[in-house]
Design a protein around this motif. Structure first.
Motif, PDB file in Angstrom:
ATOM      1  N   THR A 138     -10.160   4.591   1.155  1.00 14.60           N
ATOM      2  CA  THR A 138      -8.775   5.186   1.426  1.00 14.60           C
ATOM      3  C   THR A 138      -7.800   3.921   0.855  1.00 14.60           C
ATOM      4  O   THR A 138      -6.772   4.158   0.344  1.00 14.60           O
ATOM      5  CB  THR A 138      -8.355   5.397   2.985  1.00 14.60           C
ATOM      6  N   GLY A 139      -8.171   2.729   1.142  1.00 15.05           N
ATOM      7  CA  GLY A 139      -7.092   1.498   0.990  1.00 15.05           C
ATOM      8  C   GLY A 139      -7.398   1.548  -0.419  1.00 15.05           C
ATOM      9  O   GLY A 139      -6.147   1.271  -0.943  1.00 15.05           O
ATOM     10  N   GLU A 140      -8.296   1.695  -1.376  1.00 10.06           N
ATOM     11  CA  GLU A 140      -8.365   1.606  -2.552  1.00 10.06           C
ATOM     12  C   GLU A 140      -7.373   2.707  -3.385  1.00 10.06           C
ATOM     13  O   GLU A 140      -6.641   2.503  -4.287  1.00 10.06           O
ATOM     14  CB  GLU A 140      -9.595   1.578  -3.195  1.00 10.06           C
ATOM     15  N   CYS A 141      -7.702   4.155  -2.825  1.00 12.03           N
ATOM     16  CA  CYS A 141      -6.636   4.965  -3.273  1.00 12.03           C
ATOM     17  C   CYS A 141      -5.267   4.757  -3.204  1.00 12.03           C
ATOM     18  O   CYS A 141      -4.443   4.887  -4.236  1.00 12.03           O
ATOM     19  CB  CYS A 141      -7.144   6.371  -2.780  1.00 12.03           C
ATOM     20  N   LEU A 142      -5.090   4.458  -2.034  1.00 13.53           N
ATOM     21  CA  LEU A 142      -3.574   3.997  -1.792  1.00 13.53           C
ATOM     22  C   LEU A 142      -2.955   2.813  -2.518  1.00 13.53           C
ATOM     23  O   LEU A 142      -1.794   2.902  -2.951  1.00 13.53           O
ATOM     24  CB  LEU A 142      -3.442   3.680  -0.113  1.00 13.53           C
ATOM     25  N   ALA A 143      -3.659   1.652  -2.725  1.00 17.56           N
ATOM     26  CA  ALA A 143      -3.455   0.727  -3.613  1.00 17.56           C
ATOM     27  C   ALA A 143      -2.996   1.005  -5.066  1.00 17.56           C
ATOM     28  O   ALA A 143      -1.963   0.479  -5.520  1.00 17.56           O
ATOM     29  CB  ALA A 143      -4.386  -0.489  -3.633  1.00 17.56           C
ATOM     30  N   PHE A 144      -3.856   1.921  -5.559  1.00 19.27           N
ATOM     31  CA  PHE A 144      -3.336   2.452  -6.978  1.00 19.27           C
ATOM     32  C   PHE A 144      -2.548   3.594  -7.012  1.00 19.27           C
ATOM     33  O   PHE A 144      -1.891   3.949  -7.968  1.00 19.27           O
ATOM     34  CB  PHE A 144      -4.852   2.826  -7.495  1.00 19.27           C
ATOM     35  N   LEU A 145      -2.006   4.210  -5.887  1.00 13.21           N
ATOM     36  CA  LEU A 145      -1.073   5.241  -5.998  1.00 13.21           C
ATOM     37  C   LEU A 145       0.235   4.837  -5.445  1.00 13.21           C
ATOM     38  O   LEU A 145       1.018   5.616  -5.110  1.00 13.21           O
ATOM     39  CB  LEU A 145      -1.461   6.195  -4.714  1.00 13.21           C
ATOM     40  N   GLY A 146       0.425   3.423  -5.321  1.00 14.42           N
ATOM     41  CA  GLY A 146       1.807   2.966  -4.920  1.00 14.42           C
ATOM     42  C   GLY A 146       2.213   2.787  -3.459  1.00 14.42           C
ATOM     43  O   GLY A 146       3.288   2.411  -3.349  1.00 14.42           O
ATOM     44  N   ARG A 147       1.014   2.900  -2.648  1.00 10.28           N
ATOM     45  CA  ARG A 147       1.276   2.879  -1.139  1.00 10.28           C
ATOM     46  C   ARG A 147       0.476   1.490  -0.783  1.00 10.28           C
ATOM     47  O   ARG A 147      -0.263   1.535   0.176  1.00 10.28           O
ATOM     48  CB  ARG A 147       0.883   4.006  -0.681  1.00 10.28           C
ATOM     49  N   GLN A 148       1.090   0.539  -1.079  1.00  8.11           N
ATOM     50  CA  GLN A 148       0.329  -0.870  -1.051  1.00  8.11           C
ATOM     51  C   GLN A 148       0.429  -1.293   0.440  1.00  8.11           C
ATOM     52  O   GLN A 148      -0.619  -1.919   1.033  1.00  8.11           O
ATOM     53  CB  GLN A 148       0.694  -1.897  -1.962  1.00  8.11           C
ATOM     54  N   ARG A 149       1.391  -1.358   0.940  1.00 10.31           N
ATOM     55  CA  ARG A 149       1.470  -1.760   2.216  1.00 10.31           C
ATOM     56  C   ARG A 149       0.416  -0.920   3.308  1.00 10.31           C
ATOM     57  O   ARG A 149      -0.231  -1.552   4.141  1.00 10.31           O
ATOM     58  CB  ARG A 149       2.936  -1.395   2.837  1.00 10.31           C
ATOM     59  N   GLU A 150       0.362   0.407   3.343  1.00 11.56           N
ATOM     60  CA  GLU A 150      -0.427   1.067   3.964  1.00 11.56           C
ATOM     61  C   GLU A 150      -1.895   0.565   3.598  1.00 11.56           C
ATOM     62  O   GLU A 150      -2.840   0.430   4.371  1.00 11.56           O
ATOM     63  CB  GLU A 150      -0.559   2.416   3.589  1.00 11.56           C
ATOM     64  N   ALA A 151      -2.171   0.385   2.252  1.00 11.20           N
ATOM     65  CA  ALA A 151      -3.476   0.019   1.686  1.00 11.20           C
ATOM     66  C   ALA A 151      -4.080  -1.537   2.487  1.00 11.20           C
ATOM     67  O   ALA A 151      -4.879  -1.877   2.860  1.00 11.20           O
ATOM     68  CB  ALA A 151      -3.541  -0.199   0.346  1.00 11.20           C
ATOM     69  N   VAL A 152      -2.798  -2.405   2.682  1.00 12.43           N
ATOM     70  CA  VAL A 152      -3.103  -3.727   2.979  1.00 12.43           C
ATOM     71  C   VAL A 152      -3.616  -3.559   4.417  1.00 12.43           C
ATOM     72  O   VAL A 152      -4.566  -4.225   4.911  1.00 12.43           O
ATOM     73  CB  VAL A 152      -1.853  -4.516   2.943  1.00 12.43           C
ATOM     74  N   THR A 153      -2.912  -2.629   5.519  1.00 12.92           N
ATOM     75  CA  THR A 153      -3.193  -2.490   6.784  1.00 12.92           C
ATOM     76  C   THR A 153      -4.452  -1.970   7.030  1.00 12.92           C
ATOM     77  O   THR A 153      -5.343  -2.489   7.891  1.00 12.92           O
ATOM     78  CB  THR A 153      -2.332  -1.592   7.367  1.00 12.92           C
TER      79      THR A 153
END
Length: 752
Positions: free
Chosen positions: A52-67
């Protein structure tokens, strides 16, 4: 859900991620987590979180990915699941990278690389190596980036990971491009797109399709760039890849800006900024788009808005650490302050821009910043010329014709400012000095530079083959300089024995060596207040070079045997017929002295590259030998004259002058049938010598000096010996050694 079912779902999600279909992967993850959460626990739950974090990181939702990734990495840190821990660290590093947290990104990707190596995960290793290259790239450390990308490509090739070979090569191409090596950039691009298509990798295929038009924009191939960007519009703007959509808008904005369509450029760049701001994540995209918008506002003349956009651009740029973009922003700031006539701010900004871009080796933008500084009238003419010559060198290496032409136009504007007409420049004359005669455009440009630099009290280096007129040009510079009423001291190292060079140049004190019975000033001191011309400086030994460099830096000299130094006010001009850069590489010439002299270099072209100068020079030399005006007007119609212009001249101006002296000695100063006969005989002989040697006659300044002295005294060897301060027997020995013959004797043998 059973464990087997969960593993099957995880495999399906991993397949979607591998094909960069992050939205579909997220949807599968939601389906898994929407069921009874008690069915997805332990490692399976952590695996889903990491994906999930990897997908969010590449979809522009980096802050959620970091958490999410930080929590997963913390949970996995003390366990033995190194593969999953590596994936968590990698996704966390990617998210930090996009957020501009470069130090954290570096640490996390290095952790991922270490953990992937522990479990032997080749795909994870190449991904980590590639992202370490990306981090170095955005820090503008292109050498480190290239090393990472090359290592990634080699490792991927070894393990047959073709897609990663292509990814690494694409990134290498970007690094080559930004350092100004377009040829290498295009070379490594070739063939990569087919790999992406074969692998079904739509995201990297799209990134490739965006990279090619970007290079076209920089090379100003606008039609091709626009066609390629239109072809990928639907793929980029589909919504599947928001970052690539922002990049597409940025490139469209840059394309329109380069074409002068500022209204359209603003529209696209504002869209790119909106896309970057919506995700609140892509600092790099935001910084680049704000920088381009600042440049657009500058072109529109909106200086306040341009300044504001520069300030907005610097915030994300400095957060990410993109030195490349920072250097370009400082150039825009320099141009804004220059238009406002804010001298201190403009000069500081230009110097910061050039310093940053020079440090990272970004030759195209470095050259453009030198061009902008060279156009800025707040700098002195001397500084502007220095910037423009550097721009011409850099942009010439890059090879973008438009910027080369812009630089040359700026140079021409300065070099022709407040200067006499070209005819006046090309015919500078004094009672001591013959005139410089040329119709060659490049040589005229050199003379304009010489005229301009003559007014500046700077050291000058004149390069060119023997006989091209380096001593003449040096004397001309002195005669048009503010020092014209002071001494001009010409020192030819060929006429001084090598052991005496230091004492002759700098002088010596009594008792310094055997025979030093009295104090003697050096030749440099004899030019006090005037100009010193040091010919054949490439022959100086390193010890003397060190003293000469000290003199140039301090304007003080120290005689041999003296512990004190004394101030000396002279203008220094040097000349050489050798390649000093090669001498530096061979440790025969000090690099610091070379760079000190190379700040102002004048190159004189050989006569074989200046055929249009043959007729004017022959006219000039024949006029000096009393040829009438009527004969000079008829000269172009003479068949031998046409031959002289059509065939490559064997030698340079000095050899042409010797030819005229010999011709007049044989045929007299009036045009006649004898003139044509003797002229053809002499030219046959010159070309025969050249043909026998297999190349142009090797320059021999001493032989030329002997011929000149003999010709001046109608080949009276005793008179020539007195002029040269050698014995008559010495003249005969040198004539035999260098195959020097009296013209009528030589020509009669040819005629026979």
């Amino acid at each position: 859900m059973t464990t087997a079912a969960t593993q099957s779902s995880v495999a399906a999600i991993e397949d979607r991620i591998q094909h960069r279909d992050y939205q579909a992967a997220l949807e599968l993850i939601r389906q898994e987590t929407s069921l009874d959460k008690s069915c997805v626990v332990g490692r399976d739950r952590l695996a889903l979180d990491v994906m999930t974090g990897e997908c969010l990181a590449f979809l522009g939702r980096q802050r959620e990915a970091v958490t999410i990734c930080r929590k997963a990495a913390h949970a996995l840190r003390r366990g033995d699941d190194h593969a999953l821990f590596a994936s968590a660290c990698f996704s966390l590093g990617v998210a930090d990278y996009f957020l501009g947290n470069i130090d954290e990104a570096t640490e996390n990707v290095n952790l991922a690389l270490f953990s992937f190596k522990r479990v032997g995960d080749a795909a994870g290793i190449v991904r980590s190596m590639n992202w370490l290259g990306n981090i170095a790239f955005y820090r503008s450390d292109y050498r480190r980036a290239l090393a990472s990308y090359q290592g990634c490509a080699e490792y991927a090739r070894k393990h047959r990971l073709q897609r990663w070979v292509a990814v690494a090569r694409d990134n290498m191409a970007r690094a080559y491009f930004l350092t100004g090596d377009f040829r290498k950039a295009r070379a490594v691009f070739r063939g990569n797109r087919k790999i992406y298509v074969d692998e079904g990798d739509h995201l990297d295929e799209l990134r490739y399709d965006l990279s090619v038009p970007y290079i076209d924009i920089q090379e100003r191939r606008f039609k091709h760039a626009e066609m390629l960007l239109e072809q990928v519009r639907d793929a980029a703007c589909s919504g599947s890849y928001p970052r690539e959509q922002g990049v597409w808008c940025e490139y469209m904005g840059e394309l329109h800006l380069a074409q002068g369509h500022t209204t359209e450029a603003v529209e696209y760049l504002e869209q790119a900024i909106a896309i970057g701001a919506a995700s609140g994540s892509d600092e790099s995209l935001l910084g680049q788009s704000h920088r381009l918008l600042a440049e657009t506002r500058l072109v529109q003349g909106n200086l306040d808005e341009s300044l504001a956009e520069c300030e907005r651009a610097l915030v994300p740029i400095r957060k990410v650490g993109e030195r490349f973009e920072e250097g370009v922003v400082f150039r825009i700031l320099g141009e804004v302050h220059a238009r406002r006539r804010e001298t201190g701010e403009a000069i500081t900004a230009f110097r910061q821009s050039i310093g940053i871009l020079q440090m990272i080796g970004a030759r195209l933008e470095w050259g453009k910043s030198c061009l902008a500084a060279g156009r800025c009238t707040l700098f002195s003419d001397r500084e502007r010329l220095g910037f423009l010559f550097e721009a011409e060198r850099l942009l010439g290496e890059v090879g973008v014709g438009y910027w080369i032409e812009q630089t040359r136009a700026a140079l021409e504007a300065i070099l022709t400012k407040d200067l006499p007409a070209p005819a006046q420049i090309a015919n500078i004359r004094s009672v001591e000095q013959p005139e410089i005669v040329t119709m060659d455009a490049e040589t005229r440009k050199t003379l304009r530079m010489a005229w301009c630099w003559a007014k500046q009290d700077m050291a000058i280096l004149i390069t060119g083959e023997t006989g091209t007129g380096k001593d003449l040009l040096a004397h001309t510079i002195h005669l048009v300089s503010p020092r014209r009423d002071r001494p001009f001291v010409s020192i030819d190292l060929n006429n001084i024995p090598e052991p005496l060079w230091e004492s002759e140049l700098f002088g010596y004190r009594r008792g310094t060596f055997t025979g030093a019975s009295e104090e003697r000033p050096g030749l440099l001191e004899g030019a006090e207040g005037g100009t010193v011309f040091l010919n054949e400086i490439g022959n100086l030994p390193l010890q003397v070079q060190a003293k000469l460099l000290e003199f140039l830096d301090t304007r003080r000299i120290r005689a041999l045997g003296d512990t004190r130094t004394r101030a000396l006010d002279v203008r220094f001009i040097a000349a050489t017929n050798t390649d000093l850069q090669e001498a530096v590489n061979a440790n025969l010439f000090r690099p610091d002295l070379y760079f000190r002299l190379g700040q102002a270099t004048l190159q004189l072209r050989p006569l074989r590259e200046r055929r249009e100068d043959i007729l004017p020079l022959l006219r000039h030399f024949l006029a000096d030998r009393a040829m009438t005006e009527d004969d000079l007007r008829r000269l172009p119609e003479e068949p031998w004259m046409q031959r002289a212009q059509q065939e490559p001249w064997p030698g340079n101006i000095r050899q042409l002058q010797n030819f005229v002296w010999q011709l007049v000695s044989l045929a007299g100063p009036q045009l006649s049938a004898d003139t044509s006969t003797w002229a053809n005989c002499l030219m046959d002989h010159l070309h025969k010598v050249r043909s026998d040697n297999g190349h142009d006659v090797a320059p021999n300044p001493r032989r030329d000096m002997l011929i000149e002295a003999l010709a001046r005294h109608h080949w009276n060897q005793r008179a020539a010996a007195r002029e040269l301060d050698i014995s008559e027997a010495g003249v005969r020995v040198l004539m035999h050694r260098w195959d020097v013959r009296r013209p009528d004797e030589d020509a009669s043998k040819i005629a026979a």
